[in-house]
Design an enzyme around this catalytic site. Structure first.
Site, mmCIF file in Angstrom:
data_model
loop_
_atom_site.group_PDB
_atom_site.id
_atom_site.type_symbol
_atom_site.label_atom_id
_atom_site.label_comp_id
_atom_site.label_asym_id
_atom_site.label_seq_id
_atom_site.Cartn_x
_atom_site.Cartn_y
_atom_site.Cartn_z
ATOM 1 N N PRO A 1 0.806 -1.215 0.000
ATOM 2 C CA PRO A 1 0.000 0.000 0.000
ATOM 3 C C PRO A 1 0.845 1.273 0.000
ATOM 4 O O PRO A 1 1.627 1.520 0.904
ATOM 5 C CB PRO A 1 -0.811 -0.119 1.295
ATOM 6 C CG PRO A 1 -0.803 -1.572 1.624
ATOM 7 C CD PRO A 1 0.533 -2.055 1.162
ATOM 8 N N GLU A 2 0.706 2.068 -1.043
ATOM 9 C CA GLU A 2 1.264 3.411 -1.082
ATOM 10 C C GLU A 2 0.104 4.336 -1.439
ATOM 11 O O GLU A 2 -1.051 3.910 -1.450
ATOM 12 C CB GLU A 2 2.420 3.488 -2.088
ATOM 13 C CG GLU A 2 3.559 2.536 -1.719
ATOM 14 C CD GLU A 2 4.896 2.856 -2.387
ATOM 15 O OE1 GLU A 2 5.103 4.002 -2.798
ATOM 16 O OE2 GLU A 2 5.727 1.943 -2.474
ATOM 17 N N LYS B 1 -1.417 8.083 3.017
ATOM 18 C CA LYS B 1 -1.675 6.660 3.212
ATOM 19 C C LYS B 1 -2.813 6.404 4.200
ATOM 20 O O LYS B 1 -3.037 5.280 4.617
ATOM 21 C CB LYS B 1 -0.401 5.965 3.690
ATOM 22 C CG LYS B 1 0.760 6.051 2.701
ATOM 23 C CD LYS B 1 1.965 5.300 3.225
ATOM 24 C CE LYS B 1 3.144 5.424 2.269
ATOM 25 N NZ LYS B 1 4.321 4.657 2.736
ATOM 26 N N ASN C 1 8.297 2.880 -0.455
ATOM 27 C CA ASN C 1 9.556 2.341 -0.954
ATOM 28 C C ASN C 1 9.578 2.159 -2.468
ATOM 29 O O ASN C 1 10.599 2.379 -3.118
ATOM 30 C CB ASN C 1 9.859 1.000 -0.272
ATOM 31 C CG ASN C 1 11.022 1.119 0.679
ATOM 32 O OD1 ASN C 1 11.528 2.206 0.944
ATOM 33 N ND2 ASN C 1 11.458 -0.016 1.217
ATOM 34 N N ARG D 1 14.886 1.067 6.334
ATOM 35 C CA ARG D 1 14.127 0.742 5.138
ATOM 36 C C ARG D 1 15.026 0.159 4.041
ATOM 37 O O ARG D 1 16.224 0.441 3.974
ATOM 38 C CB ARG D 1 13.421 1.991 4.599
ATOM 39 C CG ARG D 1 12.456 2.623 5.591
ATOM 40 C CD ARG D 1 11.292 1.716 5.942
ATOM 41 N NE ARG D 1 10.430 1.478 4.810
ATOM 42 C CZ ARG D 1 9.408 2.276 4.477
ATOM 43 N NH1 ARG D 1 9.161 3.370 5.181
ATOM 44 N NH2 ARG D 1 8.649 1.975 3.443
#
Length: 269
Positions: free
Chosen positions: A2-3, A51, A169, A252
């Protein structure tokens, strides 16, 4: 993963299923909301900010409410016809179900699930930067926020939702690749930050209306991204091996092509 585009598409599908519908029964499966009852409330709007997903609710004689949720890495909403089997994910992951006469909206593995007065939404999303999927997208403001910490790695700065909301990401890696920028470049040293944030904006908005996230222009399986999740494979442009590194803010993962994105390298160790 999910972005911002995934959340926007989720809000759109929820809207098509339950906007304008009155909730006949709600079922919350988180301790803090176990006694919450939204029956009798009408879904006025399924919206999002970055988000964050916001279901805005109305009821005559009452102040509007917002059912807020965050998908993070593994959350999802699914809609089903009344009486249809809920087959999206295991039942133990269900956090809420909203029953209407037309559809049932089921939230799986949702995070930060809460009900707040709509007038207090800013308490939840007011800190966010310009929304890459929003009608109020403001590239100049995003650049201003990014430059507030010019020494910060650009990869970390792009992921900070206080700078620009919605990027994760995947779009971080793909935007940096397409701009030819090393992820470890200090933000203040990046040439044309405006072009960079506008590229992220264009990439994300190109996936409105579909859940397959594509940055290359190809929908074929295995060809949808340039470097994201392609560590150990040849760069699509120069054939150099794509690399992966984990670290920085919140530890990350970063994918990059050392040839196409020259400059600063990740720290050793």
């Amino acid at each position: 993963m999910p972005e911002g585009d995934t959340v926007w598409n989720t809000a759109r599908l929820l809207g098509e299923a339950i906007d304008g519908r009155t909730i006949a029964r709600s079922d919350f499966r988180v301790p803090r909301l176990a006694t919450a009852d939204l029956s009798g409330w009408t879904v006025a709007e399924s919206a999002c900010r970055g988000k964050h997903l916001l279901l805005r609710l109305e009821r005559e004689g009452r102040d509007p409410l917002t059912l807020h949720s965050h998908l993070r890495m593994d959350g999802a909403w699914r809609t089903y016809r009344p009486g249809e089997r809920w087959s999206g994910r295991p039942a133990h992951l269900i956090r809420v179900a909203l029953h209407t006469d037309a559809a049932v909206a089921v939230g799986y593995h949702l995070h930060e699930l809460d009900i707040v007065p709509t007038r207090e939404e800013a308490r939840l999303v007011g800190h966010l930067g310009p929304d890459l999927m929003g009608a109020d997208w403001d590239a100049a403001e995003a650049v201003r926020r990014l430059l507030a910490r010019p020494e910060r790695w650009i990869a970390d700065a792009l992921l900070d939702q206080r700078n620009l909301a919605g990027i994760g990401n995947l779009y971080k890696a793909e935007t940096l690749f397409l701009r030819g920028v090393s992820p470890w470049t200090p933000t203040g040293d990046v040439t044309d930050l405006t072009a960079m944030v506008e590229r992220a904006h264009a990439l994300m908005n190109s996936n409105r209306g579909r859940f397959t996230q594509v940055t290359t222009g190809s929908l074929r399986r295995g060809e949808t991204t340039w470097v994201f999740e392609r560590a150990g494979q040849p760069c699509r442009r120069c054939r150099t091996v794509v690399r992966r590194w984990t670290g920085g803010d919140n530890d990350r993962i970063t994918y990059w092509c050392p040839h196409c994105q020259p400059g600063a390298l990740p720290p050793r160790g």
